[in-house]
Design a protein around this motif. Structure first.
Motif, PDB file in Angstrom:
ATOM      1  N   ILE A  16     -17.276  11.641   9.956  1.00 40.79           N
ATOM      2  CA  ILE A  16     -17.126  11.501   8.504  1.00 40.79           C
ATOM      3  C   ILE A  16     -15.962  12.351   8.011  1.00 40.79           C
ATOM      4  O   ILE A  16     -15.134  11.897   7.210  1.00 40.79           O
ATOM      5  CB  ILE A  16     -18.434  11.876   7.786  1.00 40.79           C
ATOM      6  N   ALA A  17     -15.865  13.603   8.486  1.00 41.48           N
ATOM      7  CA  ALA A  17     -14.779  14.479   8.058  1.00 41.48           C
ATOM      8  C   ALA A  17     -13.425  13.913   8.485  1.00 41.48           C
ATOM      9  O   ALA A  17     -12.467  13.925   7.711  1.00 41.48           O
ATOM     10  CB  ALA A  17     -14.977  15.876   8.638  1.00 41.48           C
ATOM     11  N   TRP A  21     -10.304  12.701   5.978  1.00 42.13           N
ATOM     12  CA  TRP A  21      -8.917  13.142   6.109  1.00 42.13           C
ATOM     13  C   TRP A  21      -7.992  11.948   6.308  1.00 42.13           C
ATOM     14  O   TRP A  21      -6.895  11.902   5.763  1.00 42.13           O
ATOM     15  CB  TRP A  21      -8.752  14.121   7.270  1.00 42.13           C
ATOM     16  N   PHE A  22      -8.437  10.958   7.095  1.00 38.36           N
ATOM     17  CA  PHE A  22      -7.633   9.756   7.319  1.00 38.36           C
ATOM     18  C   PHE A  22      -7.464   8.977   6.015  1.00 38.36           C
ATOM     19  O   PHE A  22      -6.369   8.494   5.713  1.00 38.36           O
ATOM     20  CB  PHE A  22      -8.279   8.873   8.392  1.00 38.36           C
ATOM     21  N   LEU A  23      -8.539   8.870   5.230  1.00 37.99           N
ATOM     22  CA  LEU A  23      -8.474   8.182   3.944  1.00 37.99           C
ATOM     23  C   LEU A  23      -7.513   8.896   2.990  1.00 37.99           C
ATOM     24  O   LEU A  23      -6.719   8.251   2.299  1.00 37.99           O
ATOM     25  CB  LEU A  23      -9.870   8.083   3.323  1.00 37.99           C
ATOM     26  N   ALA A  24      -7.574  10.225   2.971  1.00 35.84           N
ATOM     27  CA  ALA A  24      -6.644  10.988   2.138  1.00 35.84           C
ATOM     28  C   ALA A  24      -5.202  10.726   2.570  1.00 35.84           C
ATOM     29  O   ALA A  24      -4.312  10.559   1.728  1.00 35.84           O
ATOM     30  CB  ALA A  24      -6.961  12.483   2.223  1.00 35.84           C
ATOM     31  N   GLY A  25      -4.967  10.672   3.882  1.00 36.40           N
ATOM     32  CA  GLY A  25      -3.628  10.370   4.383  1.00 36.40           C
ATOM     33  C   GLY A  25      -3.173   8.977   3.998  1.00 36.40           C
ATOM     34  O   GLY A  25      -2.008   8.772   3.615  1.00 36.40           O
ATOM     35  N   ALA A  26      -4.076   8.005   4.079  1.00 34.33           N
ATOM     36  CA  ALA A  26      -3.723   6.628   3.710  1.00 34.33           C
ATOM     37  C   ALA A  26      -3.397   6.534   2.225  1.00 34.33           C
ATOM     38  O   ALA A  26      -2.428   5.862   1.833  1.00 34.33           O
ATOM     39  CB  ALA A  26      -4.860   5.680   4.069  1.00 34.33           C
ATOM     40  N   LEU A  27      -4.165   7.219   1.388  1.00 38.60           N
ATOM     41  CA  LEU A  27      -3.894   7.204  -0.046  1.00 38.60           C
ATOM     42  C   LEU A  27      -2.562   7.865  -0.372  1.00 38.60           C
ATOM     43  O   LEU A  27      -1.825   7.405  -1.246  1.00 38.60           O
ATOM     44  CB  LEU A  27      -5.029   7.880  -0.810  1.00 38.60           C
ATOM     45  N   LEU A  28      -2.246   8.940   0.331  1.00 40.00           N
ATOM     46  CA  LEU A  28      -0.974   9.615   0.091  1.00 40.00           C
ATOM     47  C   LEU A  28       0.208   8.792   0.588  1.00 40.00           C
ATOM     48  O   LEU A  28       1.295   8.853   0.013  1.00 40.00           O
ATOM     49  CB  LEU A  28      -0.970  10.996   0.752  1.00 40.00           C
ATOM     50  N   CYS A  29       0.008   8.027   1.636  1.00 40.11           N
ATOM     51  CA  CYS A  29       1.098   7.214   2.184  1.00 40.11           C
ATOM     52  C   CYS A  29       1.387   5.969   1.350  1.00 40.11           C
ATOM     53  O   CYS A  29       2.382   5.294   1.610  1.00 40.11           O
ATOM     54  CB  CYS A  29       0.799   6.824   3.628  1.00 40.11           C
ATOM     55  N   ILE A  30       0.569   5.666   0.386  1.00 43.22           N
ATOM     56  CA  ILE A  30       0.828   4.508  -0.473  1.00 43.22           C
ATOM     57  C   ILE A  30       2.134   4.710  -1.241  1.00 43.22           C
ATOM     58  O   ILE A  30       2.904   3.778  -1.428  1.00 43.22           O
ATOM     59  CB  ILE A  30      -0.360   4.255  -1.425  1.00 43.22           C
ATOM     60  N   CYS A  41      -2.069  14.791   6.839  1.00 47.54           N
ATOM     61  CA  CYS A  41      -3.503  14.459   6.789  1.00 47.54           C
ATOM     62  C   CYS A  41      -3.934  13.722   8.052  1.00 47.54           C
ATOM     63  O   CYS A  41      -5.031  13.953   8.558  1.00 47.54           O
ATOM     64  CB  CYS A  41      -3.813  13.621   5.551  1.00 47.54           C
ATOM     65  N   PHE A  42      -3.069  12.832   8.558  1.00 49.04           N
ATOM     66  CA  PHE A  42      -3.388  12.126   9.802  1.00 49.04           C
ATOM     67  C   PHE A  42      -3.477  13.108  10.963  1.00 49.04           C
ATOM     68  O   PHE A  42      -4.351  12.994  11.826  1.00 49.04           O
ATOM     69  CB  PHE A  42      -2.355  11.042  10.099  1.00 49.04           C
TER      70      PHE A  42
END
Length: 120
Positions: A16-17, A21-30, A41-42
């Motif tokens: 989950i953690a 972190w992966f989701l945060a990285g994906a959102l930032l990479c948008i 984050c990745f």
């Protein structure tokens, strides 16, 4: 011991953690501006997946890394660090959870200044 710790880690929230972190990285990479932060984050996401047996070496950044670390600290880093400190403190309440709490304290360090950090 590292393999057993990592397997237990995955079962009690490591997946989950890492996914968060992966989701945060994906959102930032948008956004184009957020790509360097998303890549960090990745990097942290992979480290959070298998933390036992790995250490963080901080401080290998140049002028660009210093600027990015300052921006990261102001915008994202303190929230990530506080979250990991709280979770680590909760794990350290019990004797059984101390090794997992110590891992969260490592993540808090990395959450503050990820640019230039080496994971070995």
């Amino acid at each position: 011991m590292n393999i057993i710790g990592n397997i237990i880690w995955l079962l009690i929230g490591g997946i989950i953690a890492s996914a968060l972190w992966f989701l945060a990285g994906a959102l930032l990479c948008i956004t184009i501006i957020g790509i360097p932060f998303g890549l960090q984050c990745f990097k942290i996401s992979v480290f959070v997946l298998w933390p036992f047996g790995k250490e963080i070496e901080l401080g290998h950044f140049g002028a660009g890394g210093l600027i990015f670390n300052i921006i990261w600290l102001i915008v994202f880093g303190w929230e990530f660090a506080i979250a990991h400190l709280i979770i680590g403190a909760l794990f350290c309440i019990t004797i059984v959870g101390v090794p997992f709490g110590l891992q969260h304290f490592k993540f808090a360090k990395l959450g503050l200044i990820p640019f230039g950090a080496k994971i070995r």
